[in-house]
Design an enzyme around this catalytic site. Structure first.
Site, PDB file in Angstrom:
ATOM      1  N   HIS A  30       0.800  -1.229   0.000  1.00 58.10           N
ATOM      2  CA  HIS A  30       0.000   0.000   0.000  1.00 58.10           C
ATOM      3  C   HIS A  30       0.828   1.272   0.000  1.00 58.10           C
ATOM      4  O   HIS A  30       0.285   2.365  -0.062  1.00 58.10           O
ATOM      5  CB  HIS A  30      -0.919   0.032   1.230  1.00 58.10           C
ATOM      6  CG  HIS A  30      -0.173   0.310   2.496  1.00 58.10           C
ATOM      7  ND1 HIS A  30       0.504  -0.664   3.181  1.00 58.10           N
ATOM      8  CD2 HIS A  30       0.035   1.464   3.187  1.00 58.10           C
ATOM      9  CE1 HIS A  30       1.084  -0.130   4.242  1.00 58.10           C
ATOM     10  NE2 HIS A  30       0.820   1.156   4.271  1.00 58.10           N
TER      11      HIS A  30
HETATM   12  C1  UD1 Z   1      -1.865   5.703   5.654  1.00 60.67           C
HETATM   13  C2  UD1 Z   1      -0.570   6.273   6.225  1.00 60.67           C
HETATM   14  C3  UD1 Z   1       0.546   5.250   6.074  1.00 60.67           C
HETATM   15  C4  UD1 Z   1       0.160   3.937   6.712  1.00 60.67           C
HETATM   16  C5  UD1 Z   1      -1.178   3.465   6.177  1.00 60.67           C
HETATM   17  C6  UD1 Z   1      -1.621   2.250   6.924  1.00 60.67           C
HETATM   18  C7  UD1 Z   1      -0.138   8.689   6.075  1.00 60.67           C
HETATM   19  C8  UD1 Z   1       0.606   9.725   5.365  1.00 60.67           C
HETATM   20  N1  UD1 Z   1      -0.146   7.477   5.515  1.00 60.67           N
HETATM   21  O1  UD1 Z   1      -1.666   5.468   4.273  1.00 60.67           O
HETATM   22  O2  UD1 Z   1       1.728   5.732   6.699  1.00 60.67           O
HETATM   23  O3  UD1 Z   1       1.150   2.994   6.413  1.00 60.67           O
HETATM   24  O4  UD1 Z   1      -2.168   4.500   6.339  1.00 60.67           O
HETATM   25  O5  UD1 Z   1      -2.546   1.501   6.212  1.00 60.67           O
HETATM   26  O6  UD1 Z   1      -0.705   8.939   7.115  1.00 60.67           O
HETATM   27  N2  UD1 Z   1      -9.174   4.614   1.659  1.00 60.67           N
HETATM   28  C9  UD1 Z   1     -10.401   4.005   1.675  1.00 60.67           C
HETATM   29  N3  UD1 Z   1     -10.929   3.654   2.889  1.00 60.67           N
HETATM   30  C10 UD1 Z   1     -10.327   3.918   4.066  1.00 60.67           C
HETATM   31  C11 UD1 Z   1      -9.081   4.555   4.032  1.00 60.67           C
HETATM   32  C12 UD1 Z   1      -8.523   4.901   2.823  1.00 60.67           C
HETATM   33  O7  UD1 Z   1     -11.005   3.745   0.645  1.00 60.67           O
HETATM   34  O8  UD1 Z   1     -10.869   3.565   5.120  1.00 60.67           O
HETATM   35  C13 UD1 Z   1      -8.558   4.931   0.324  1.00 60.67           C
HETATM   36  C14 UD1 Z   1      -8.897   6.327  -0.187  1.00 60.67           C
HETATM   37  O9  UD1 Z   1      -9.001   6.239  -1.579  1.00 60.67           O
HETATM   38  C15 UD1 Z   1      -7.650   7.113   0.174  1.00 60.67           C
HETATM   39  C16 UD1 Z   1      -6.542   6.078   0.036  1.00 60.67           C
HETATM   40  O10 UD1 Z   1      -7.143   4.855   0.461  1.00 60.67           O
HETATM   41  O11 UD1 Z   1      -7.441   8.217  -0.659  1.00 60.67           O
HETATM   42  C17 UD1 Z   1      -5.321   6.378   0.870  1.00 60.67           C
HETATM   43  O12 UD1 Z   1      -5.674   6.521   2.244  1.00 60.67           O
HETATM   44  P1  UD1 Z   1      -4.781   7.433   3.244  1.00 60.67           P
HETATM   45  O13 UD1 Z   1      -5.305   7.298   4.605  1.00 60.67           O
HETATM   46  O14 UD1 Z   1      -4.627   8.809   2.682  1.00 60.67           O
HETATM   47  O15 UD1 Z   1      -3.354   6.798   3.142  1.00 60.67           O
HETATM   48  P2  UD1 Z   1      -2.875   5.279   3.304  1.00 60.67           P
HETATM   49  O16 UD1 Z   1      -2.297   4.864   2.005  1.00 60.67           O
HETATM   50  O17 UD1 Z   1      -3.948   4.465   3.897  1.00 60.67           O
HETATM   51  N1  UDP Z   2      -3.206  -6.052   8.906  1.00 61.35           N
HETATM   52  C1  UDP Z   2      -4.455  -6.614   9.177  1.00 61.35           C
HETATM   53  N2  UDP Z   2      -5.223  -7.022   8.112  1.00 61.35           N
HETATM   54  C2  UDP Z   2      -4.796  -6.936   6.829  1.00 61.35           C
HETATM   55  C3  UDP Z   2      -3.513  -6.381   6.574  1.00 61.35           C
HETATM   56  C4  UDP Z   2      -2.751  -5.939   7.640  1.00 61.35           C
HETATM   57  O1  UDP Z   2      -4.855  -6.745  10.325  1.00 61.35           O
HETATM   58  O2  UDP Z   2      -5.533  -7.334   5.919  1.00 61.35           O
HETATM   59  C5  UDP Z   2      -2.402  -5.541  10.042  1.00 61.35           C
HETATM   60  C6  UDP Z   2      -1.047  -6.170  10.210  1.00 61.35           C
HETATM   61  O3  UDP Z   2      -1.142  -7.282  11.072  1.00 61.35           O
HETATM   62  C7  UDP Z   2      -0.214  -5.048  10.805  1.00 61.35           C
HETATM   63  C8  UDP Z   2      -0.895  -3.784  10.343  1.00 61.35           C
HETATM   64  O4  UDP Z   2      -2.139  -4.188   9.792  1.00 61.35           O
HETATM   65  O5  UDP Z   2      -0.258  -5.072  12.223  1.00 61.35           O
HETATM   66  C9  UDP Z   2      -0.077  -3.097   9.303  1.00 61.35           C
HETATM   67  O6  UDP Z   2      -0.804  -2.045   8.777  1.00 61.35           O
HETATM   68  P1  UDP Z   2      -0.460  -1.401   7.383  1.00 61.35           P
HETATM   69  O7  UDP Z   2       0.325  -2.340   6.562  1.00 61.35           O
HETATM   70  O8  UDP Z   2      -1.741  -0.885   6.833  1.00 61.35           O
HETATM   71  O9  UDP Z   2       0.393  -0.112   7.785  1.00 61.35           O
HETATM   72  P2  UDP Z   2       1.937   0.127   8.123  1.00 61.35           P
HETATM   73  O10 UDP Z   2       2.357  -0.799   9.199  1.00 61.35           O
HETATM   74  O11 UDP Z   2       2.714  -0.031   6.864  1.00 61.35           O
HETATM   75  O12 UDP Z   2       1.955   1.559   8.545  1.00 61.35           O
END
Ligand code: UD1
Ligand code: UDP
Length: 440
Positions: free
Chosen positions: A209
């Site tokens: 992601h």
């Molecule tokens: C965010 C964090 C990242 C973290 C990740 C965990 C920042 C800068 N980024 O990235 O560090 O690793 O979360 O997963 O804070 N969206 C949905 N539903 C949701 C949430 C998001 O559809 O519930 C989609 C939307 O299209 C959105 C995109 O995902 O624009 C990105 O979501 P966003 O929260 O901006 O960043 P992440 O990539 O999730």
């Molecule tokens: N995770 C989860 N379900 C999923 C994918 C990830 O519960 O389908 C959990 C995973 O165990 C880990 C956390 O989500 O603890 C990691 O989150 P993510 O990869 O979104 O963010 P990051 O750690 O890169 O910020």
């Protein structure tokens, strides 16, 4: 004492859960503020249920958007809440936009910030997460740090040792606490879209992601090209909403979804995901948390990145950085799958993230600061000339604590002739070079 916890995304809920649990166990007042950055049930609500923590007291509902807009909205919402909550300390976790917003707002209200998972550095300033974690560290008052290496990052940046607490990572607490519960409970069938994971072998869990990967079409194509050739594996891909969206925008979703050995499913709840990863032969990921969980669960990891703020996993031998390079992914994946000795070495890598008591150590440290009246931010009474900065080679048998008491000072940096060391209180520093501040 009242503690305010700010969180907003899936990993923050998971890694804050053990701390929330510990705070509640001790009957300390708690306010949980959800920024609403993640809002899908599969990315937020389900984790409060799986991890058995209460629903947040507030949700700011910022939703998705550009970094500036999202962070700005969070700041407005957090400020309003903190102004009425009178918290003694605000905790933020990791490196998301909630961390930046929460740390800036709290510190400007003169509420001490505790940064959980402080000190990580990828040294890659193109990553929003690197900006967030560095900015947060600058304004924090207490640092809860997963490893000695991350603590040394902070020392090297000039942070005072007295506020650094090496606790391990709360992800280990969460893993240890929930793995047995997960196994006893079994898979939630619906969330696995009818896949019978229990019966499956050769599982490769894939998550992806990171913005720099999934927003770059050529990187995604390279990863898909590698996955195509890993057709002896059952590849389970709980897809992050961001990734689903960009794969669809690039017209690549169907290419991947049509491969018989690739199973794209909704994001899993924590208990299902723990079972899936612990049953996997290999994890392919660009997630931060998953690099940590892989080494905790003894599963070899290949990380789809060119750098990592979790270098300990690589030096310990449990994780290899393969970028989004098809050849590197395949070469290492086949080696792990076919070379038993190589695989076992990765599986046996020692987990650098502690014993699973990070939450306890964190709340212990906060309680101690509170009891000693240290949870406050005040203007210094003296100007900078009130202390001197010195550097010496130590010729006597003396520990850090003894040296500091003798000199009425505090050690910042410590070199043993080869590398920088963390100044633990009881460490004998004879022969080492120290830099320290002496207070008048
Ligand atoms: C965010 C964090 C990242 C973290 C990740 C965990 C920042 C800068 N980024 O990235 O560090 O690793 O979360 O997963 O804070 N969206 C949905 N539903 C949701 C949430 C998001 O559809 O519930 C989609 C939307 O299209 C959105 C995109 O995902 O624009 C990105 O979501 P966003 O929260 O901006 O960043 P992440 O990539 O999730
Ligand atoms: N995770 C989860 N379900 C999923 C994918 C990830 O519960 O389908 C959990 C995973 O165990 C880990 C956390 O989500 O603890 C990691 O989150 P993510 O990869 O979104 O963010 P990051 O750690 O890169 O910020």
């Amino acid at each position: 004492m009242k503690i305010a916890v700010i969180l907003g995304t899936r990993p923050e809920i998971i890694k804050m859960a053990p701390i929330i649990d510990e705070i509640l166990k001790r009957n300390i007042d708690l306010t949980v503020i959800h920024t609403g950055q993640h809002y899908d049930k599969e990315m937020s609500d389900n984790f409060f249920l799986d991890l058995e923590i209460p629903a947040p007291d507030y949700n700011i509902h910022v939703g998705s958007g550009s970094h500036g807009k999202q962070t700005g909205l969070m700041m407005g919402g957090i400020e309003e809440i903190l102004l009425k909550e009178n918290a003694d300390i605000v905790l933020v976790q990791g490196d998301t936009n909630a961390v930046l917003a929460g740390a800036l707002v709290a510190s400007k209200l003169h509420i001490p910030v505790g940064h959980v998972e402080a000190g990580l550095r990828s040294f890659d300033m193109t990553m929003p997460e690197e900006i967030n974690r560095r900015a947060c560290d600058v304004v924090s008052s207490m640092y809860f740090i997963p490893t000695e290496k991350s603590a040394i990052n902070l020392l090297a940046e000039g942070f005072s040792r007295k506020n650094l607490f090496i606790t391990g990572n709360t992800v280990v607490d969460a893993c240890f606490r929930h793995l047995d519960i997960a196994r006893k409970k079994g898979f939630e069938e619906k969330s696995l879209d009818d896949l019978n994971i229990d019966e499956m072998d050769n599982i490769l869990t894939l998550t992806m992601h990171r913005a720099e990967n999934v927003d770059d079409k050529s990187r995604v194509e390279n990863v898909i090209a590698a996955l195509r050739e890993l057709d002896e594996m059952n590849i389970i891909f709980p897809i992050h909403p961001r990734t689903k969206k960009t794969l669809q925008d690039f017209g690549l979703f169907d290419d991947l979804n049509h491969l018989n050995h690739v199973h794209i499913i909704k994001p899993l709840g924590y208990l299902d995901f723990l079972q899936l990863t612990s049953k996997s032969s290999l994890i392919l990921t660009d997630s931060g948390g998953l690099q940590e969980e892989a080494i905790t669960l003894d599963v070899p990891a290949l990380t789809l990145r060119y750098n990592t703020e979790r270098p300990e996993t690589v030096t310990a031998g449990g994780n290899i950085l393969v970028g989004c390079n098809k050849d590197a992914i395949l070469e290492n994946a086949f080696k792990i799958l076919n070379d038993t000795e190589f695989r076992d070495k990765m599986k046996n890598a020692v987990n650098p993230y502690g014993q699973g008591n990070a939450a306890k150590m964190t709340v212990d440290a906060i309680q101690k600061y509170y009891d000693e009246g240290l949870l406050n931010i005040e203007a210094p009474e003296n100007i900078m000339d009130s202390f001197e900065r010195k550097m010496h080679i130590i010729n006597e048998d003396i520990s850090v604590r003894e040296f500091e008491e003798k000199n009425n000072g505090i050690i910042h940096m410590l070199f043993d002739g080869e590398e920088m060391r963390f100044p633990y209180n009881d460490l004998n520093i004879k022969g080492m070079c120290v830099s320290y501040d002496i207070f008048q």
